[in-house]
Design a protein around this motif. Sequence first.
Motif, PDB file in Angstrom:
ATOM      1  N   PRO A 291     -52.323 -16.164 -28.256  1.00 48.82           N
ATOM      2  CA  PRO A 291     -51.947 -17.588 -28.326  1.00 48.82           C
ATOM      3  C   PRO A 291     -51.650 -18.075 -29.738  1.00 48.82           C
ATOM      4  O   PRO A 291     -50.991 -19.107 -29.911  1.00 48.82           O
ATOM      5  N   VAL A 292     -52.142 -17.348 -30.739  1.00 49.80           N
ATOM      6  CA  VAL A 292     -51.973 -17.787 -32.128  1.00 49.80           C
ATOM      7  C   VAL A 292     -50.638 -17.321 -32.708  1.00 49.80           C
ATOM      8  O   VAL A 292     -50.166 -17.859 -33.714  1.00 49.80           O
ATOM      9  N   LEU A 293     -49.990 -16.359 -32.072  1.00 46.97           N
ATOM     10  CA  LEU A 293     -48.793 -15.737 -32.643  1.00 46.97           C
ATOM     11  C   LEU A 293     -47.693 -16.731 -33.001  1.00 46.97           C
ATOM     12  O   LEU A 293     -47.084 -16.613 -34.079  1.00 46.97           O
ATOM     13  N   PRO A 294     -47.365 -17.710 -32.149  1.00 45.62           N
ATOM     14  CA  PRO A 294     -46.288 -18.636 -32.549  1.00 45.62           C
ATOM     15  C   PRO A 294     -46.570 -19.351 -33.863  1.00 45.62           C
ATOM     16  O   PRO A 294     -45.670 -19.482 -34.711  1.00 45.62           O
ATOM     17  N   TRP A 295     -47.805 -19.822 -34.055  1.00 46.01           N
ATOM     18  CA  TRP A 295     -48.148 -20.517 -35.300  1.00 46.01           C
ATOM     19  C   TRP A 295     -48.241 -19.533 -36.459  1.00 46.01           C
ATOM     20  O   TRP A 295     -47.926 -19.867 -37.588  1.00 46.01           O
ATOM     21  N   LEU A 296     -48.641 -18.283 -36.159  1.00 46.42           N
ATOM     22  CA  LEU A 296     -48.724 -17.269 -37.202  1.00 46.42           C
ATOM     23  C   LEU A 296     -47.339 -16.974 -37.786  1.00 46.42           C
ATOM     24  O   LEU A 296     -47.211 -16.661 -38.976  1.00 46.42           O
ATOM     25  N   PHE A 297     -46.301 -17.107 -36.958  1.00 51.43           N
ATOM     26  CA  PHE A 297     -44.927 -16.848 -37.416  1.00 51.43           C
ATOM     27  C   PHE A 297     -44.184 -18.131 -37.783  1.00 51.43           C
ATOM     28  O   PHE A 297     -42.957 -18.146 -37.838  1.00 51.43           O
ATOM     29  N   GLY A 298     -44.937 -19.209 -38.021  1.00 45.23           N
ATOM     30  CA  GLY A 298     -44.345 -20.412 -38.583  1.00 45.23           C
ATOM     31  C   GLY A 298     -43.810 -21.419 -37.601  1.00 45.23           C
ATOM     32  O   GLY A 298     -43.179 -22.406 -38.020  1.00 45.23           O
ATOM     33  N   MET A 299     -44.013 -21.231 -36.321  1.00 49.75           N
ATOM     34  CA  MET A 299     -43.532 -22.198 -35.340  1.00 49.75           C
ATOM     35  C   MET A 299     -44.472 -23.404 -35.285  1.00 49.75           C
ATOM     36  O   MET A 299     -45.617 -23.342 -35.751  1.00 49.75           O
ATOM     37  N   ALA A 300     -44.010 -24.483 -34.689  1.00 48.44           N
ATOM     38  CA  ALA A 300     -44.826 -25.693 -34.593  1.00 48.44           C
ATOM     39  C   ALA A 300     -44.345 -26.519 -33.408  1.00 48.44           C
ATOM     40  O   ALA A 300     -43.268 -26.266 -32.842  1.00 48.44           O
ATOM     41  N   GLY A 301     -45.157 -27.506 -33.037  1.00 52.09           N
ATOM     42  CA  GLY A 301     -44.760 -28.454 -32.003  1.00 52.09           C
ATOM     43  C   GLY A 301     -44.647 -27.841 -30.627  1.00 52.09           C
ATOM     44  O   GLY A 301     -45.270 -26.822 -30.291  1.00 52.09           O
ATOM     45  N   LEU A 302     -43.793 -28.464 -29.800  1.00 57.01           N
ATOM     46  CA  LEU A 302     -43.636 -28.045 -28.400  1.00 57.01           C
ATOM     47  C   LEU A 302     -43.130 -26.611 -28.252  1.00 57.01           C
ATOM     48  O   LEU A 302     -43.601 -25.880 -27.370  1.00 57.01           O
ATOM     49  N   PRO A 303     -42.167 -26.139 -29.075  1.00 61.26           N
ATOM     50  CA  PRO A 303     -41.745 -24.734 -28.940  1.00 61.26           C
ATOM     51  C   PRO A 303     -42.902 -23.745 -29.102  1.00 61.26           C
ATOM     52  O   PRO A 303     -42.978 -22.751 -28.368  1.00 61.26           O
ATOM     53  N   ALA A 304     -43.801 -24.012 -30.046  1.00 64.27           N
ATOM     54  CA  ALA A 304     -44.952 -23.133 -30.236  1.00 64.27           C
ATOM     55  C   ALA A 304     -45.868 -23.164 -29.020  1.00 64.27           C
ATOM     56  O   ALA A 304     -46.384 -22.128 -28.572  1.00 64.27           O
ATOM     57  N   VAL A 305     -46.058 -24.352 -28.469  1.00 63.72           N
ATOM     58  CA  VAL A 305     -46.910 -24.500 -27.282  1.00 63.72           C
ATOM     59  C   VAL A 305     -46.324 -23.724 -26.102  1.00 63.72           C
ATOM     60  O   VAL A 305     -47.029 -22.982 -25.409  1.00 63.72           O
ATOM     61  N   LEU A 306     -45.031 -23.904 -25.873  1.00 66.70           N
ATOM     62  CA  LEU A 306     -44.393 -23.227 -24.737  1.00 66.70           C
ATOM     63  C   LEU A 306     -44.410 -21.711 -24.898  1.00 66.70           C
ATOM     64  O   LEU A 306     -44.658 -20.971 -23.926  1.00 66.70           O
ATOM     65  N   LEU A 307     -44.136 -21.231 -26.113  1.00 64.79           N
ATOM     66  CA  LEU A 307     -44.147 -19.783 -26.328  1.00 64.79           C
ATOM     67  C   LEU A 307     -45.547 -19.221 -26.168  1.00 64.79           C
ATOM     68  O   LEU A 307     -45.734 -18.154 -25.552  1.00 64.79           O
ATOM     69  N   ALA A 308     -46.549 -19.911 -26.699  1.00 61.49           N
ATOM     70  CA  ALA A 308     -47.935 -19.449 -26.555  1.00 61.49           C
ATOM     71  C   ALA A 308     -48.320 -19.375 -25.082  1.00 61.49           C
ATOM     72  O   ALA A 308     -48.936 -18.405 -24.624  1.00 61.49           O
ATOM     73  N   ALA A 309     -47.960 -20.409 -24.314  1.00 65.77           N
ATOM     74  CA  ALA A 309     -48.274 -20.421 -22.882  1.00 65.77           C
ATOM     75  C   ALA A 309     -47.569 -19.281 -22.152  1.00 65.77           C
ATOM     76  O   ALA A 309     -48.154 -18.633 -21.272  1.00 65.77           O
ATOM     77  N   ALA A 310     -46.311 -19.016 -22.522  1.00 67.79           N
ATOM     78  CA  ALA A 310     -45.561 -17.935 -21.869  1.00 67.79           C
ATOM     79  C   ALA A 310     -46.177 -16.568 -22.181  1.00 67.79           C
ATOM     80  O   ALA A 310     -46.340 -15.726 -21.286  1.00 67.79           O
TER      81      ALA A 310
END
Length: 361
Positions: A291-310
């Motif tokens: 779940p941390v990977l999107p933020w680890l690679f610099g993403m933020a906001g809704l895109p990070a949430v959706l990718l983490a959930a996926a």
Amino acid sequence: MDLRQEPSAATVRRWRRYLADERAEAQIYRDLAVRRVGEERAILLALADAEGRHEAHWRELLGSRLRSEPRVDIRTRVLGFFARRFGSVFTLALMQRAESRTPYAADDDATDSMAADERIHEEVVRGLAARGRSRISGTFRAAVFGANDGLVSNLALVLGVGATGVSPQTVLFTGVAGLLAGALSMAAGEYVSVHSQRELLAGSRPSADARRAIAALDVDANELALVYRARGMAEEEAQARASAVLGGRDTLGVDTGAVATTDVDEHEAVGTARSAALSSFLFFASGALIPVLPWLFGMAGLPAVLLAAALVGIALLGTGTVIGLLSGTSLLSRALRQLLIGYGAAALTYVLGLLFGAQLG
């Protein structure tokens, strides 16, 4: 079916498919037998011989129509690959499911004994798979629980914190802290759990001192029968067992009997407390990292949430499938159960985070 009639092209194709499956399944059992010894090896080879008899049936029906060996379907080829490379309980679990899906009961071209054979084969493979499941149950439990807890708890954590409107760096640091704290907590809990369980099992085993004392007991007046009664035997059975043990002493007075033991389910303690703790740590950490990977690679906001959930959803489907595979139950239902539970917990936490963030704002 009247064998004097020329079978249809569809019938011939069905016979060829059955022949390919039987030939491939026999080879799978032989491949599994290579990695086994003793009784398990003999059982697997006997299953291979039985599949060979079924193969011969379809060869006889096909006769001169069999101009080339039929191609094995992809599912059976995958099973064969796993059997040759790993020979694990996973392969046996898959074979158990394959045997349970036999079409012979509804096919007039298969004999009644062949349909019955397949049902018995399912139970034989179930028994072999159960042995493997018991050997890995302790470590497997720690691995599955660890990975699943890491996925769900850290997804809920980062979504809940992220929904409050804090910076992406804060979400990332929160996720990493949750990973380390959760992994260490899981490892410590699993170590204590398994270690305590082994101590409880050890406390249920007969004492060596009690065994040595049997040689000195008074044959006519002793309490040995009480030991057996305390462990669940009826009074008459306990007395008979005690008399047999006392009558079996050698001339040196050495105990040749054995104090009764309970049927303790010791497979639950397979593996050491240290290995269970290490498995819990590694699998929780691997699950919590996703779940941390999107933020680890610099993403933020809704895109990070959706990718983490996926990403977590895919992983939850995977853990559910593994549970269904090893338990011999429906893969789809177990996968969906894991997904719904995980998403339910994460969604609730995300909503609470939104509410909390709105109040702060």
